[in-house]
Design an enzyme around this catalytic site. Structure first.
Site, PDB file in Angstrom:
ATOM      1  N   LYS A 165     -12.374 -12.955   4.799  1.00 47.35           N
ATOM      2  CA  LYS A 165     -12.478 -13.788   3.592  1.00 47.35           C
ATOM      3  C   LYS A 165     -13.255 -13.045   2.493  1.00 47.35           C
ATOM      4  O   LYS A 165     -12.782 -12.919   1.365  1.00 47.35           O
ATOM      5  CB  LYS A 165     -13.163 -15.121   3.910  1.00 47.35           C
ATOM      6  CG  LYS A 165     -13.078 -16.092   2.756  1.00 47.35           C
ATOM      7  CD  LYS A 165     -14.059 -17.219   2.873  1.00 47.35           C
ATOM      8  CE  LYS A 165     -15.330 -16.875   2.129  1.00 47.35           C
ATOM      9  NZ  LYS A 165     -16.323 -17.934   2.087  1.00 47.35           N
ATOM     10  N   ASP A 173     -10.615 -19.975   2.461  1.00 46.19           N
ATOM     11  CA  ASP A 173     -11.905 -20.652   2.606  1.00 46.19           C
ATOM     12  C   ASP A 173     -11.613 -22.094   3.015  1.00 46.19           C
ATOM     13  O   ASP A 173     -10.471 -22.438   3.329  1.00 46.19           O
ATOM     14  CB  ASP A 173     -12.716 -20.554   1.303  1.00 46.19           C
ATOM     15  CG  ASP A 173     -12.181 -21.501   0.241  1.00 46.19           C
ATOM     16  OD1 ASP A 173     -11.010 -21.925   0.339  1.00 46.19           O
ATOM     17  OD2 ASP A 173     -12.934 -21.840  -0.689  1.00 46.19           O
TER      18      ASP A 173
END
Ligand code: SF4
Length: 281
Positions: free
Chosen positions: A179, A198
């Protein structure tokens, strides 16, 4: 008027003719269109029927995905990362700090620490305990402090103080997972190597049936297949904004959502289309 003939008045008890009739009127099924809502009045959502998608329904059909992207472009033109940063290093630190924390809170903390420690080399000289009090308000400060100082040392020792621009090298840095790497690559280097997954992207991709997985890595793979590569960076930013503005975790604001007619999420609060049991966060 003829004398002595008094027009019928509603009984004070409310048991007059009109009232009876009104009570026995058949129920009207709500029309499946967006209702006129008086300013300030509370919207009442129709109860959507839930079920399986019809045979042949393909939630990742290119034309459906194209329409989702078009509506996102229309609603969220030019949106970008909400974390304040002036370099790849600052973005890396901000992204580590943003785990389980709001961007607004991170943006309050980072100007102070970047003024005190302007470069990765300055962070590399710290002991994690020295950074802890300064980032305490972002939560999980011990882990984050270890990650930031570890990342700084790796950036200084292995990359001459510059954040590397490849996924492989970024993943070697302590505290950096896909991420964070995707945020840095996409936002700073403008490289579409993957899709940022996310909490907002995870929840909304499932509601929109762009994935059935709940593991972020598998979701990323599904999104990379469904969405054209040139939209990967923008899509994440737009969905993150959408997740904050409308498609919130609890009671999403579906009546105001530009994707409403394309969304079959089981937990919609307003629906003009059939909802699908499996389409849930
Ligand atoms: S219709 Fe509701 S659940 Fe679907 S994307 Fe929009 S806000 Fe989210």
């Amino acid at each position: 008027m003829v004398r002595g003939v008094i027009p019928r008045q509603p009984a004070k008890t409310g048991r007059h003719e009109g009232a009876r009739k009104a009570l026995s009127r058949p129920k009207i099924t709500p029309a499946k269109t967006k209702p006129e809502v008086r300013p300030g009045a509370k919207r009442k959502a129709p109860k959507p029927a839930s079920g399986k998608p019809p045979a042949g329904y393909n939630p990742v059909a290119p034309e459906r995905v194209r329409e989702i992207l078009r509506r996102l472009d229309e609603r969220y033109p030019g949106v970008t990362c909400a974390l304040t940063h002036r370099s790849a290093w600052e973005l890396l630190v901000s992204t580590i700090l943003s785990a389980q924390c709001t961007d607004a809170r991170v943006n309050m903390v980072t100007p102070v620490i970047f003024a005190r420690y302007p470069t990765a080399a300055d962070f590399a000289r710290l002991k994690p305990e020295q950074l802890e009090p300064e980032i305490r308000s972002t939560g999980f400060f011990r882990n984050k402090s270890r990650s930031i100082v570890g990342a700084a040392r790796a950036v200084v020792e292995r990359h001459g103080g510059q954040v590397p621009a490849t996924m492989e090298e970024l993943l070697e840095i302590p505290g950096v997972a896909r991420k964070t790497a995707n945020v840095v690559l996409g936002t700073w280097f403008r490289k579409a190597v993957g899709v940022v997954v996310d909490t907002h992207v995870l929840r909304i991709s499932r509601r929109l049936e762009l994935t059935r997985n709940d593991d972020p890595q598998k979701i990323e793979q599904d999104l990379m297949k469904a969405i054209p590569q040139e939209k990967w960076i923008e899509f994440s930013h737009q969905i993150i904004h959408h997740g904050r503005a409308l498609c919130v975790a609890r009671t999403p604001k579906c009546a105001d959502c530009p994707l409403e007619t394309l969304c079959h999420a089981a937990d919609k609060t307003w629906s003009t289309v059939e909802v699908h049991k499996a389409a849930r966060p």
